[in-house]
Design an enzyme around this catalytic site. Sequence first.
Site, PDB file in Angstrom:
ATOM      1  N   HIS A  98      -8.836  -2.304  -1.052  1.00 17.14           N
ATOM      2  CA  HIS A  98      -9.976  -2.154  -0.150  1.00 17.14           C
ATOM      3  C   HIS A  98      -9.671  -1.122   0.941  1.00 17.14           C
ATOM      4  O   HIS A  98     -10.552  -0.342   1.325  1.00 17.14           O
ATOM      5  CB  HIS A  98     -10.319  -3.497   0.499  1.00 17.14           C
ATOM      6  CG  HIS A  98     -11.003  -4.454  -0.415  1.00 17.14           C
ATOM      7  ND1 HIS A  98     -12.061  -4.081  -1.224  1.00 17.14           N
ATOM      8  CD2 HIS A  98     -10.788  -5.778  -0.657  1.00 17.14           C
ATOM      9  CE1 HIS A  98     -12.473  -5.135  -1.921  1.00 17.14           C
ATOM     10  NE2 HIS A  98     -11.704  -6.169  -1.605  1.00 17.14           N
ATOM     11  N   HIS A 107     -11.688   2.366   1.668  1.00 18.99           N
ATOM     12  CA  HIS A 107     -12.189   2.784   2.983  1.00 18.99           C
ATOM     13  C   HIS A 107     -11.704   4.186   3.318  1.00 18.99           C
ATOM     14  O   HIS A 107     -12.472   5.029   3.806  1.00 18.99           O
ATOM     15  CB  HIS A 107     -11.714   1.791   4.045  1.00 18.99           C
ATOM     16  CG  HIS A 107     -12.292   2.047   5.398  1.00 18.99           C
ATOM     17  ND1 HIS A 107     -11.615   1.729   6.566  1.00 18.99           N
ATOM     18  CD2 HIS A 107     -13.470   2.594   5.794  1.00 18.99           C
ATOM     19  CE1 HIS A 107     -12.354   2.061   7.599  1.00 18.99           C
ATOM     20  NE2 HIS A 107     -13.479   2.584   7.169  1.00 18.99           N
ATOM     21  N   HIS A 135      -4.705  -6.118  -4.077  1.00 20.31           N
ATOM     22  CA  HIS A 135      -6.167  -6.093  -4.083  1.00 20.31           C
ATOM     23  C   HIS A 135      -6.713  -5.732  -2.700  1.00 20.31           C
ATOM     24  O   HIS A 135      -7.592  -4.864  -2.574  1.00 20.31           O
ATOM     25  CB  HIS A 135      -6.701  -7.460  -4.507  1.00 20.31           C
ATOM     26  CG  HIS A 135      -8.192  -7.586  -4.408  1.00 20.31           C
ATOM     27  ND1 HIS A 135      -9.042  -7.249  -5.447  1.00 20.31           N
ATOM     28  CD2 HIS A 135      -8.989  -8.000  -3.379  1.00 20.31           C
ATOM     29  CE1 HIS A 135     -10.289  -7.457  -5.072  1.00 20.31           C
ATOM     30  NE2 HIS A 135     -10.284  -7.912  -3.817  1.00 20.31           N
ATOM     31  N   GLU A 136      -6.200  -6.360  -1.667  1.00 24.16           N
ATOM     32  CA  GLU A 136      -6.657  -6.063  -0.315  1.00 24.16           C
ATOM     33  C   GLU A 136      -6.273  -4.644   0.097  1.00 24.16           C
ATOM     34  O   GLU A 136      -7.033  -3.971   0.805  1.00 24.16           O
ATOM     35  CB  GLU A 136      -6.094  -7.080   0.679  1.00 24.16           C
ATOM     36  CG  GLU A 136      -6.511  -8.516   0.413  1.00 24.16           C
ATOM     37  CD  GLU A 136      -8.018  -8.693   0.308  1.00 24.16           C
ATOM     38  OE1 GLU A 136      -8.767  -7.909   0.945  1.00 24.16           O
ATOM     39  OE2 GLU A 136      -8.458  -9.609  -0.409  1.00 24.16           O
TER      40      GLU A 136
END
Length: 234
Positions: free
Chosen positions: A106, A110, A102-103
């Site tokens: 991110h 980006h 999940h991270e």
Amino acid sequence: MFFYGYNMDYVLLLIIAVVLAGLAQAKVSSTYNKYSRVPNRRGLTGEQVAAQMLIQAGIHDVRIERVAGHLTDHYDPRTKTLRLSSGVYDGRSVAALGIAAHETGHAIQHDTGYVFLVLRSTLVPLSNLGSTLAWPLIVIGLLFGGSSSNMFITLGILFYALAVLFTIVTLPVEFNASSRALHMLEDQYFLDADEISGARKVLSAAAMTYVAAAAVAILQLLRLIAIFGGRRDD
């Protein structure tokens, strides 16, 4: 119905939203605890999965660091740093891999310029400012009379609305990161089908905390408008 300046319908909805937020947080803890005890069959750690996912995405300028705390995992777009808590960084559970993915989602958002992440990053300083100034401005407004009172209260509500907007924009960012995570875990064969189900439950439970937070913020904003909007008309 109003009671001492409060619209009781809004108060009831706010209480329900706060209760749901508490239940959502409890669900995160219980779901994480359950799947943090289920090891992934390939024996991979969260850090290894995040690193491999970044390579697969062609991203080579994001650092992965261990961060103190429990479920303090986050991606910092300012420094391009993916920070994983010890339980996720070194963890070999289904839950750890789900959170790490999940991270990483991110970080990929980006890198690809995902519009809602860009918008959220832009809103961070405004949201912080709004959270800091909203209530002081409203209190100042209550201490003054006439047009000065209306001006300060209106500014306070507008500042609070910025913080509310941030919670709303956060929703697509979090849901998209989870969707990316689950697809990568499956497509890159980090988890089997039954393990994917466990990771989905962990991420879905986490997503509900953001939904609950947005609901509480929106209802609080509506309550401020209802209370002080009526006051300004007096």
